[in-house]
Design a protein around this motif. Structure first.
Motif, PDB file in Angstrom:
ATOM      1  N   MET A   1       0.854  -1.174   0.000  1.00 47.93           N
ATOM      2  CA  MET A   1       0.000   0.000   0.000  1.00 47.93           C
ATOM      3  C   MET A   1       0.900   1.237   0.000  1.00 47.93           C
ATOM      4  N   THR A   2       0.555   2.189  -0.806  1.00 47.56           N
ATOM      5  CA  THR A   2       1.287   3.447  -0.870  1.00 47.56           C
ATOM      6  C   THR A   2       0.352   4.577  -0.479  1.00 47.56           C
ATOM      7  N   GLN A   3       0.789   5.391   0.452  1.00 52.81           N
ATOM      8  CA  GLN A   3      -0.033   6.515   0.900  1.00 52.81           C
ATOM      9  C   GLN A   3      -0.211   7.516  -0.234  1.00 52.81           C
ATOM     10  N   ARG A   4      -1.439   8.002  -0.406  1.00 58.30           N
ATOM     11  CA  ARG A   4      -1.745   8.946  -1.475  1.00 58.30           C
ATOM     12  C   ARG A   4      -1.254  10.348  -1.151  1.00 58.30           C
ATOM     13  N   LEU A   5      -1.564  10.796   0.042  1.00 55.99           N
ATOM     14  CA  LEU A   5      -1.083  12.087   0.504  1.00 55.99           C
ATOM     15  C   LEU A   5      -1.110  12.093   2.016  1.00 55.99           C
ATOM     16  N   ASN A   6      -0.372  13.004   2.593  1.00 58.65           N
ATOM     17  CA  ASN A   6      -0.312  13.120   4.040  1.00 58.65           C
ATOM     18  C   ASN A   6      -1.259  14.241   4.462  1.00 58.65           C
ATOM     19  N   TYR A   7      -2.464  13.855   4.879  1.00 61.10           N
ATOM     20  CA  TYR A   7      -3.480  14.856   5.231  1.00 61.10           C
ATOM     21  C   TYR A   7      -3.096  15.656   6.469  1.00 61.10           C
ATOM     22  N   ILE A   8      -2.233  15.111   7.299  1.00 56.91           N
ATOM     23  CA  ILE A   8      -1.780  15.837   8.489  1.00 56.91           C
ATOM     24  C   ILE A   8      -0.930  17.033   8.063  1.00 56.91           C
ATOM     25  N   GLN A   9      -0.050  16.810   7.109  1.00 58.76           N
ATOM     26  CA  GLN A   9       0.794  17.903   6.608  1.00 58.76           C
ATOM     27  C   GLN A   9      -0.003  18.898   5.778  1.00 58.76           C
ATOM     28  N   GLN A  10      -0.977  18.421   5.041  1.00 62.20           N
ATOM     29  CA  GLN A  10      -1.740  19.296   4.157  1.00 62.20           C
ATOM     30  C   GLN A  10      -2.738  20.169   4.911  1.00 62.20           C
ATOM     31  N   SER A  11      -3.269  19.672   6.007  1.00 61.18           N
ATOM     32  CA  SER A  11      -4.283  20.404   6.776  1.00 61.18           C
ATOM     33  C   SER A  11      -3.947  20.359   8.264  1.00 61.18           C
ATOM     34  N   ARG A 135     -12.397   7.479   7.655  1.00 61.90           N
ATOM     35  CA  ARG A 135     -12.612   8.053   6.330  1.00 61.90           C
ATOM     36  C   ARG A 135     -11.351   8.726   5.790  1.00 61.90           C
ATOM     37  N   ALA A 136     -10.652   9.462   6.637  1.00 64.52           N
ATOM     38  CA  ALA A 136      -9.424  10.117   6.192  1.00 64.52           C
ATOM     39  C   ALA A 136      -8.350   9.089   5.841  1.00 64.52           C
ATOM     40  N   ASN A 137      -8.182   8.091   6.691  1.00 63.09           N
ATOM     41  CA  ASN A 137      -7.119   7.113   6.470  1.00 63.09           C
ATOM     42  C   ASN A 137      -7.413   6.166   5.312  1.00 63.09           C
ATOM     43  N   VAL A 138      -8.677   5.852   5.076  1.00 65.58           N
ATOM     44  CA  VAL A 138      -9.036   5.047   3.910  1.00 65.58           C
ATOM     45  C   VAL A 138      -8.848   5.878   2.640  1.00 65.58           C
ATOM     46  N   ALA A 139      -9.315   7.121   2.648  1.00 68.75           N
ATOM     47  CA  ALA A 139      -9.223   7.975   1.462  1.00 68.75           C
ATOM     48  C   ALA A 139      -7.785   8.161   1.000  1.00 68.75           C
ATOM     49  N   PHE A 140      -6.888   8.337   1.961  1.00 62.25           N
ATOM     50  CA  PHE A 140      -5.504   8.657   1.616  1.00 62.25           C
ATOM     51  C   PHE A 140      -4.547   7.482   1.794  1.00 62.25           C
ATOM     52  N   ARG A 141      -5.119   6.294   2.084  1.00 62.22           N
ATOM     53  CA  ARG A 141      -4.348   5.048   2.179  1.00 62.22           C
ATOM     54  C   ARG A 141      -3.156   5.151   3.127  1.00 62.22           C
ATOM     55  N   THR A 142      -3.446   5.591   4.336  1.00 62.31           N
ATOM     56  CA  THR A 142      -2.383   5.657   5.344  1.00 62.31           C
ATOM     57  C   THR A 142      -1.878   4.238   5.614  1.00 62.31           C
ATOM     58  N   VAL A 143      -0.593   4.070   5.596  1.00 64.10           N
ATOM     59  CA  VAL A 143       0.027   2.748   5.696  1.00 64.10           C
ATOM     60  C   VAL A 143      -0.053   2.225   7.132  1.00 64.10           C
ATOM     61  N   PRO A 144      -0.610   1.018   7.328  1.00 61.96           N
ATOM     62  CA  PRO A 144      -0.669   0.426   8.666  1.00 61.96           C
ATOM     63  C   PRO A 144       0.719   0.328   9.288  1.00 61.96           C
ATOM     64  N   GLY A 145       0.802   0.689  10.553  1.00 68.70           N
ATOM     65  CA  GLY A 145       2.056   0.596  11.289  1.00 68.70           C
ATOM     66  C   GLY A 145       3.003   1.766  11.071  1.00 68.70           C
ATOM     67  N   SER A 146       2.641   2.684  10.186  1.00 72.81           N
ATOM     68  CA  SER A 146       3.567   3.773   9.845  1.00 72.81           C
ATOM     69  C   SER A 146       3.772   4.775  10.977  1.00 72.81           C
ATOM     70  N   SER A 147       2.905   4.759  11.971  1.00 67.26           N
ATOM     71  CA  SER A 147       3.045   5.687  13.099  1.00 67.26           C
ATOM     72  C   SER A 147       3.277   4.975  14.423  1.00 67.26           C
ATOM     73  N   ASP A 148       3.639   3.708  14.354  1.00 65.79           N
ATOM     74  CA  ASP A 148       3.802   2.923  15.582  1.00 65.79           C
ATOM     75  C   ASP A 148       4.778   3.552  16.569  1.00 65.79           C
ATOM     76  N   LYS A 149       5.926   3.976  16.113  1.00 61.61           N
ATOM     77  CA  LYS A 149       6.922   4.549  17.024  1.00 61.61           C
ATOM     78  C   LYS A 149       6.418   5.860  17.625  1.00 61.61           C
ATOM     79  N   VAL A 150       5.761   6.686  16.823  1.00 61.87           N
ATOM     80  CA  VAL A 150       5.232   7.975  17.297  1.00 61.87           C
ATOM     81  C   VAL A 150       4.230   7.768  18.431  1.00 61.87           C
ATOM     82  N   PHE A 151       3.355   6.765  18.272  1.00 64.58           N
ATOM     83  CA  PHE A 151       2.310   6.505  19.256  1.00 64.58           C
ATOM     84  C   PHE A 151       2.699   5.473  20.307  1.00 64.58           C
TER      85      PHE A 151
END
Length: 159
Positions: A1-11, A135-151
């Motif tokens: 899976m490849t993330q489409r965009l980073n909605y956190i950075q964009q908004s 809805r945000a994570n499905v729309a932008f295909r946020t990669v599972p596990g990509s924030s594990d260290k942060v959280f």
């Protein structure tokens, strides 16, 4: 899976406000074990791989048993959930996919036997929050596990 965009950075400001809203749920009248189940079930229903991954790991860190985590998808058939948990899962499902005729009265009455008005209101906001994240994570295909260290989810011991 490849993330489409980073909605956190964009908004970033909208993200911050929505995160604040979600973090307020920690003050809600609903016990964490039920919140974990609600977040997992809504995320399963919405096909949100990032959120299922995250909330299963959080539940594990909160002490949830692994077998119950596997049974969330089949909670109706499982004997592992208490009536209050079943009511929360049923409420989650009906609000995640609202029927054309709305929320049935019999379901509302059944859920009300398990939750006070305040608890039911808080539970509803919890369902609203997780559905928004899904809805945000499905729309932008946020990669599972990509924030594990942060959280701190890498501590869950699930790979």
């Amino acid at each position: 899976m490849t993330q489409r965009l980073n909605y956190i950075q964009q908004s970033p400001e909208l993200f911050k406000k929505f995160l604040e809203f979600s973090n307020r749920m920690k003050e809600a009248a609903i016990e964490h074990s039920i919140v974990d189940l609600v977040q997992i079930r809504a995320s399963q229903m919405n096909g949100c791989a990032f959120c299922v991954d995250m909330h299963v790991k959080e539940a594990k860190l909160h002490g949830e048993r692994e077998l119950r985590l596997h049974h969330v998808a089949i909670w109706r058939e499982s004997t592992l959930f208490a009536p209050r948990e079943r009511a929360a899962l049923a409420w989650t499902e009906v609000l995640t996919r609202i029927p054309e005729a709305g929320v049935p009265d019999d379901l509302y009455e059944r859920v009300r036997t398990q939750f006070s008005e305040k608890e039911l209101s808080d539970l509803t906001f919890e369902v609203m929050a997780i559905n928004g994240w899904n809805r945000a994570n499905v729309a932008f295909r946020t990669v599972p596990g990509s924030s594990d260290k942060v959280f701190g989810l890498d501590k869950a011991g699930l790979q």
